[in-house]
Design an enzyme around this catalytic site. Structure first.
Site, PDB file in Angstrom:
ATOM      1  N   LYS A   1       0.776  -1.461  -0.140  1.00 35.54           N
ATOM      2  CA  LYS A   1      -0.376   0.068  -0.192  1.00 35.54           C
ATOM      3  C   LYS A   1       0.939   1.077   0.012  1.00 35.54           C
ATOM      4  CE  LYS A   1       1.187   0.820   3.820  1.00 35.54           C
ATOM      5  NZ  LYS A   1       2.330   1.725   4.504  1.00 35.54           N
TER       6      LYS A   1
ATOM      7  N   ASP B   1      -2.803   2.178   7.326  1.00 34.07           N
ATOM      8  CA  ASP B   1      -2.055   1.389   6.742  1.00 34.07           C
ATOM      9  C   ASP B   1      -2.708   0.021   7.484  1.00 34.07           C
ATOM     10  OD1 ASP B   1      -0.300   3.346   6.198  1.00 34.07           O
ATOM     11  OD2 ASP B   1       1.013   2.878   7.623  1.00 34.07           O
TER      12      ASP B   1
ATOM     13  N   GLU C   1       0.619  -3.574  14.569  1.00 36.77           N
ATOM     14  CA  GLU C   1       0.827  -1.890  13.720  1.00 36.77           C
ATOM     15  C   GLU C   1       1.343  -1.190  15.480  1.00 36.77           C
ATOM     16  OE1 GLU C   1       2.215  -0.497  10.964  1.00 36.77           O
ATOM     17  OE2 GLU C   1       0.623   0.458  11.000  1.00 36.77           O
TER      18      GLU C   1
HETATM   19  C1  MEV Z   1       2.936   5.777   8.145  1.00 38.18           C
HETATM   20  O1  MEV Z   1       2.666   4.883   7.306  1.00 38.18           O
HETATM   21  C2  MEV Z   1       2.166   6.337   8.210  1.00 38.18           C
HETATM   22  C3  MEV Z   1       2.256   7.811   9.344  1.00 38.18           C
HETATM   23  O2  MEV Z   1       0.844   8.657   9.153  1.00 38.18           O
HETATM   24  C4  MEV Z   1       1.664   7.252  10.430  1.00 38.18           C
HETATM   25  C5  MEV Z   1      -0.014   6.324  10.417  1.00 38.18           C
HETATM   26  O3  MEV Z   1      -0.564   7.217  10.248  1.00 38.18           O
HETATM   27  O4  MEV Z   1       0.017   6.081  11.495  1.00 38.18           O
HETATM   28  C6  MEV Z   1       3.290   8.456   9.581  1.00 38.18           C
END
Ligand code: MEV
Length: 345
Positions: free
Chosen positions: A13, A152, A141
């Site tokens: 993704k 995510d 996560e």
């Molecule tokens: C990490 O892939 C994306 C961030 O926005 C962290 C999150 O949304 O948990 C940096």
């Protein structure tokens, strides 16, 4: 109890817009990619449960009998819950890390043990239940990076293209089949540390960083509007020009938040030399970037850009957005490259 080989895949993704801002309640747009991670769950008769993550360099096994004897009352019984610091300490004892275990192997092993022991304890695994999968993935996560927004795991579970804000998820209807390059700078970074440093910058300079986050929110909304227009009518060159401008503006904002890295600057410069626009995706500080491929691009131009990126020491894949979410496969339906990859483990 697993009685047969189970093949599962989840999409890669990327976040189109809204990383970091989403942690602070703003909108993010995330899409699943046609690049998938395959997982083979296989019963063993040796009484062990093994974890083999070749890309992270993890290969560990534990005696099932030993795990079954563990007092797992430290794990939450009633509901899907985040691991407490005490739980993580107990899981470290179970993991029994060898001294040379690296700092990126450890969270992967802890996330596996946490999910494995919690799910066995509840005995309510239903592969079809996407809600449940998403909730567990969110807790995984948390083991890895502390305070995730949830975007995510949501996009990996449901796939497609999602708008995400504070747990509210909606699918973008028929998103256009955008092509992108996904480039891994191979610069390691910690999402946890980057999310924390953006938060600290927001606390230190609220009048400066707050408007940046509001602006990123507006970029995500504008991108959603343009993708909607592209879905409603045939995508026009002007749509791609807007998408490119949004990418450039967001990349500058992410740099101002402190999420940039010289490798990502290099990625943007190299693709810009080929007339293409890129931004970091995810936490930044290294990691991956995305480059929009306009439909008018000829194959040799794309190939030249890929070669230039590979020449910088990066990995680079050409892919498209909007792939299906987590899926189960029959062995026969897997293409031979994936089959061979799994057989080589
Ligand atoms: C990490 O892939 C994306 C961030 O926005 C962290 C999150 O949304 O948990 C940096």
């Amino acid at each position: 109890m697993l009685s047969q080989v189970l093949l599962v895949s989840a999409p890669g993704k990327v976040i189109l817009h809204g990383e970091h801002a989403v942690v602070h309640g703003k909108v993010a747009l995330a899409v699943a990619l046609n690049l998938r991670t395959f997982l083979r769950l296989q019963p063993h008769s040796n009484g062990k449960v093994g974890l083999n993550l070749p890309n992270v360099g993890v290969k560990r096994a534990w005696d099932v009998a030993r795990l079954e004897q563990l007092d797992t009352s430290f794990l939450e019984q009633e509901d899907i819950a985040a691991p407490t610091p005490e739980t993580l300490e107990k899981l470290k004892e179970v993991a029994d890390f060898p001294a040379d275990c690296t700092s990126h192997e450890r969270p992967a092993v802890l996330a596996f043990l946490f999910l494995y022991l919690s799910i066995c304890r509840k005995q309510r695994w239903t592969a079809e239940d996407l809600e449940l999968i998403n909730k567990w993935a969110f807790q995984g996560e948390k083991v890895i990076h502390g305070n995730p927004s949830g975007v995510d795991n949501a996009v990996s579970t449901w796939g497609g293209a999602l708008r995400y804000q504070q747990g509210e998820i909606s699918s973008l209807k028929r998103p256009p089949a955008l092509k992108i390059l996904l480039t891994n700078t191979k610069v390691p970074r910690s999402t946890k540390a980057l999310v924390l440093s953006v938060k600290n910058r927001l606390l230190k300079f609220p009048e400066i960083v707050g408007p940046l986050l509001t602006s990123i929110d507006a970029i995500s909304l504008e991108c959603e509007r343009v993708l909607g227009e592209m879905a409603a009518a045939a995508p026009a060159p002007e749509h791609y020009l807007v998408l490119e401008e949004l990418i450039d503006m967001n990349q500058h904002h992410l740099n101002a938040l402190g999420a940039g890295h010289s490798s990502l600057d290099q990625l943007c410069q190299v693709t810009m030399a080929h007339g293409l626009h890129s931004k970091l995706t995810g936490a930044g500080g290294g990691g991956c970037g995305i480059t929009l491929l306009r439909p008018d691009l000829e194959k040799p131009e794309v190939e030249a850009t890929k070669q230039a990126l590979i020449g910088c020491g990066f990995d680079c894949w050409e892919t498209s957005i909007g792939a299906p979410g987590i899926s189960i496969h029959s062995a026969a339906s897997l293409d031979t490259t994936v089959q061979r990859g799994l057989d080589g483990l």
